[in-house]
Design a protein around this motif. Structure first.
Motif, PDB file in Angstrom:
ATOM      1  N   LEU A   2       0.823  -1.208   0.000  1.00 47.62           N
ATOM      2  CA  LEU A   2       0.000   0.000   0.000  1.00 47.62           C
ATOM      3  C   LEU A   2       0.853   1.252   0.000  1.00 47.62           C
ATOM      4  O   LEU A   2       0.428   2.303   0.465  1.00 47.62           O
ATOM      5  N   GLY A   3       2.057   1.174  -0.532  1.00 48.65           N
ATOM      6  CA  GLY A   3       2.909   2.348  -0.660  1.00 48.65           C
ATOM      7  C   GLY A   3       3.423   2.873   0.663  1.00 48.65           C
ATOM      8  O   GLY A   3       3.701   4.054   0.803  1.00 48.65           O
ATOM      9  N   GLN A   4       3.580   1.990   1.646  1.00 48.52           N
ATOM     10  CA  GLN A   4       3.989   2.435   2.972  1.00 48.52           C
ATOM     11  C   GLN A   4       5.461   2.159   3.248  1.00 48.52           C
ATOM     12  O   GLN A   4       5.883   2.123   4.395  1.00 48.52           O
ATOM     13  N   ASP A   5       6.276   2.019   2.189  1.00 48.61           N
ATOM     14  CA  ASP A   5       7.687   1.685   2.372  1.00 48.61           C
ATOM     15  C   ASP A   5       8.628   2.856   2.155  1.00 48.61           C
ATOM     16  O   ASP A   5       9.832   2.712   2.275  1.00 48.61           O
ATOM     17  N   ASN A   6       8.133   4.053   1.885  1.00 48.82           N
ATOM     18  CA  ASN A   6       8.962   5.236   1.686  1.00 48.82           C
ATOM     19  C   ASN A   6       9.049   5.991   3.012  1.00 48.82           C
ATOM     20  O   ASN A   6       8.086   6.632   3.435  1.00 48.82           O
ATOM     21  N   GLU A   7      10.196   5.898   3.684  1.00 49.77           N
ATOM     22  CA  GLU A   7      10.340   6.490   5.020  1.00 49.77           C
ATOM     23  C   GLU A   7      10.157   8.005   5.018  1.00 49.77           C
ATOM     24  O   GLU A   7       9.521   8.555   5.916  1.00 49.77           O
ATOM     25  N   ALA A   8      10.719   8.692   4.027  1.00 45.68           N
ATOM     26  CA  ALA A   8      10.579  10.153   3.963  1.00 45.68           C
ATOM     27  C   ALA A   8       9.115  10.538   3.769  1.00 45.68           C
ATOM     28  O   ALA A   8       8.610  11.464   4.420  1.00 45.68           O
ATOM     29  N   LEU A   9       8.425   9.824   2.912  1.00 41.77           N
ATOM     30  CA  LEU A   9       7.007  10.100   2.682  1.00 41.77           C
ATOM     31  C   LEU A   9       6.191   9.776   3.925  1.00 41.77           C
ATOM     32  O   LEU A   9       5.289  10.534   4.307  1.00 41.77           O
ATOM     33  N   ASN A  10       6.516   8.682   4.587  1.00 41.04           N
ATOM     34  CA  ASN A  10       5.799   8.321   5.817  1.00 41.04           C
ATOM     35  C   ASN A  10       5.980   9.386   6.896  1.00 41.04           C
ATOM     36  O   ASN A  10       5.042   9.716   7.622  1.00 41.04           O
ATOM     37  N   GLN A  11       7.182   9.947   7.001  1.00 43.28           N
ATOM     38  CA  GLN A  11       7.423  11.014   7.974  1.00 43.28           C
ATOM     39  C   GLN A  11       6.635  12.266   7.585  1.00 43.28           C
ATOM     40  O   GLN A  11       6.055  12.935   8.433  1.00 43.28           O
ATOM     41  N   TRP A  12       6.600  12.580   6.304  1.00 42.91           N
ATOM     42  CA  TRP A  12       5.833  13.727   5.815  1.00 42.91           C
ATOM     43  C   TRP A  12       4.350  13.539   6.141  1.00 42.91           C
ATOM     44  O   TRP A  12       3.695  14.462   6.609  1.00 42.91           O
ATOM     45  N   LEU A  13       3.822  12.326   5.897  1.00 42.99           N
ATOM     46  CA  LEU A  13       2.426  12.032   6.217  1.00 42.99           C
ATOM     47  C   LEU A  13       2.153  12.225   7.704  1.00 42.99           C
ATOM     48  O   LEU A  13       1.125  12.792   8.089  1.00 42.99           O
ATOM     49  N   LYS A  14       3.096  11.780   8.528  1.00 50.02           N
ATOM     50  CA  LYS A  14       2.944  11.944   9.971  1.00 50.02           C
ATOM     51  C   LYS A  14       2.925  13.426  10.342  1.00 50.02           C
ATOM     52  O   LYS A  14       2.074  13.869  11.130  1.00 50.02           O
ATOM     53  N   ASN A  15       3.836  14.203   9.763  1.00 47.05           N
ATOM     54  CA  ASN A  15       3.892  15.637  10.037  1.00 47.05           C
ATOM     55  C   ASN A  15       2.613  16.355   9.603  1.00 47.05           C
ATOM     56  O   ASN A  15       2.229  17.357  10.207  1.00 47.05           O
ATOM     57  N   LYS A  16       1.971  15.853   8.559  1.00 46.08           N
ATOM     58  CA  LYS A  16       0.734  16.459   8.042  1.00 46.08           C
ATOM     59  C   LYS A  16      -0.513  15.892   8.722  1.00 46.08           C
ATOM     60  O   LYS A  16      -1.626  16.290   8.413  1.00 46.08           O
ATOM     61  N   GLY A  17      -0.336  14.945   9.629  1.00 46.58           N
ATOM     62  CA  GLY A  17      -1.479  14.328  10.302  1.00 46.58           C
ATOM     63  C   GLY A  17      -2.256  13.363   9.433  1.00 46.58           C
ATOM     64  O   GLY A  17      -3.426  13.092   9.681  1.00 46.58           O
ATOM     65  N   LEU A  18      -1.591  12.816   8.420  1.00 50.22           N
ATOM     66  CA  LEU A  18      -2.261  11.902   7.489  1.00 50.22           C
ATOM     67  C   LEU A  18      -1.828  10.449   7.657  1.00 50.22           C
ATOM     68  O   LEU A  18      -2.309   9.577   6.943  1.00 50.22           O
ATOM     69  N   HIS A  21      -4.631   7.886   8.325  1.00 51.50           N
ATOM     70  CA  HIS A  21      -5.763   7.834   7.400  1.00 51.50           C
ATOM     71  C   HIS A  21      -5.751   6.511   6.647  1.00 51.50           C
ATOM     72  O   HIS A  21      -4.687   5.973   6.338  1.00 51.50           O
ATOM     73  N   LEU A  22      -6.927   6.007   6.350  1.00 49.06           N
ATOM     74  CA  LEU A  22      -7.038   4.768   5.592  1.00 49.06           C
ATOM     75  C   LEU A  22      -6.495   4.933   4.186  1.00 49.06           C
ATOM     76  O   LEU A  22      -6.575   6.013   3.606  1.00 49.06           O
ATOM     77  N   ARG A  23      -5.962   3.869   3.653  1.00 54.31           N
ATOM     78  CA  ARG A  23      -5.660   3.781   2.229  1.00 54.31           C
ATOM     79  C   ARG A  23      -6.947   3.291   1.558  1.00 54.31           C
ATOM     80  O   ARG A  23      -7.744   2.583   2.160  1.00 54.31           O
ATOM     81  N   LEU A  24      -7.146   3.668   0.311  1.00 55.19           N
ATOM     82  CA  LEU A  24      -8.376   3.319  -0.379  1.00 55.19           C
ATOM     83  C   LEU A  24      -8.637   1.815  -0.326  1.00 55.19           C
ATOM     84  O   LEU A  24      -9.766   1.387  -0.073  1.00 55.19           O
ATOM     85  N   ALA A  25      -7.629   0.995  -0.551  1.00 58.31           N
ATOM     86  CA  ALA A  25      -7.805  -0.464  -0.536  1.00 58.31           C
ATOM     87  C   ALA A  25      -8.338  -0.963   0.798  1.00 58.31           C
ATOM     88  O   ALA A  25      -9.084  -1.945   0.848  1.00 58.31           O
ATOM     89  N   GLU A  26      -7.983  -0.285   1.873  1.00 56.97           N
ATOM     90  CA  GLU A  26      -8.428  -0.703   3.203  1.00 56.97           C
ATOM     91  C   GLU A  26      -9.897  -0.386   3.454  1.00 56.97           C
ATOM     92  O   GLU A  26     -10.489  -0.916   4.381  1.00 56.97           O
ATOM     93  N   SER A  27     -10.466   0.469   2.644  1.00 57.80           N
ATOM     94  CA  SER A  27     -11.843   0.909   2.874  1.00 57.80           C
ATOM     95  C   SER A  27     -12.860   0.216   1.978  1.00 57.80           C
ATOM     96  O   SER A  27     -14.046   0.485   2.075  1.00 57.80           O
ATOM     97  N   LEU A  28     -12.403  -0.670   1.116  1.00 57.39           N
ATOM     98  CA  LEU A  28     -13.303  -1.287   0.143  1.00 57.39           C
ATOM     99  C   LEU A  28     -13.771  -2.668   0.576  1.00 57.39           C
ATOM    100  O   LEU A  28     -12.996  -3.450   1.119  1.00 57.39           O
ATOM    101  N   ASN A  29     -15.021  -2.949   0.284  1.00 55.20           N
ATOM    102  CA  ASN A  29     -15.576  -4.298   0.398  1.00 55.20           C
ATOM    103  C   ASN A  29     -15.984  -4.687  -1.008  1.00 55.20           C
ATOM    104  O   ASN A  29     -16.840  -4.039  -1.611  1.00 55.20           O
TER     105      ASN A  29
END
Length: 168
Positions: A2-18, A21-29
């Motif tokens: 789910l694109g969660q392997d980029n450490e810099a991006l993950n830190q940016w998401l954390k700094n932005k409070g994101l 948040h769910l990834r789209l795949a996690e929200s689908l049935n």
């Protein structure tokens, strides 16, 4: 997956409070048998981070690190669009807490390639048909997805969810 392997991006998401948040795949049935079709159509969008509103997207993206990011506004996809009334939409095979019409509008389903080929002539320019096997057809194009169950983001998400339910 789910694109969660980029450490810099993950830190940016954390700094932005994101970061939570769910990834789209996690929200689908997804109705059984249509997983590959949904994954074929949504592709990388399955990794999208679900947010409410994109009004401040320019400010939000100003300091984005190198990497790939997709956001999906879950507050905007509830409306029904006009379409080919003789065909069933892919949206009918997927449920979520919010509408998916903006992502799936104009994409219809056929139970077989033969049925899809017969229906293809009734499509408008922006419409397409997909089969459960992931064969996706427009009026002048065909795209085939040969993702194995092992490599499928949707299948793995489902397996992980099943394991969590069994553990609890």
């Amino acid at each position: 997956a789910l694109g969660q392997d980029n450490e810099a991006l993950n830190q940016w998401l954390k700094n932005k409070g994101l970061d939570n948040h769910l990834r789209l795949a996690e929200s689908l049935n997804i109705e059984s048998g249509w997983e590959l079709a949904v994954e074929t159509v949504l592709g990388d969008s399955l990794q999208s981070i679900c947010v409410e509103g994109l009004q401040n997207v320019a400010d939000l993206l100003a300091d984005l690190p190198q990497g790939k990011l997709a956001l999906v506004d879950v507050s905007s996809g509830a409306g029904q669009g006009a379409g080919n009334s003789s065909l069933t939409t892919l949206n009918s095979k997927v449920s979520s807490e919010w509408g998916l019409n903006d992502l799936l509008q104009g994409i219809y389903i056929a139970d077989s390639l033969q049925q899809a080929l017969l229906s293809r002539g009734s499509l408008n320019a922006q419409e397409s048909i997909i089969t459960p096997e992931g064969i996706w057809l427009g009026r002048s194009w065909v795209q085939v997805s040969t993702v194995s169950k092992q490599d499928s983001v949707v299948e793995r998400r489902g397996l992980i969810a099943d394991l969590f339910r069994k553990i609890r």
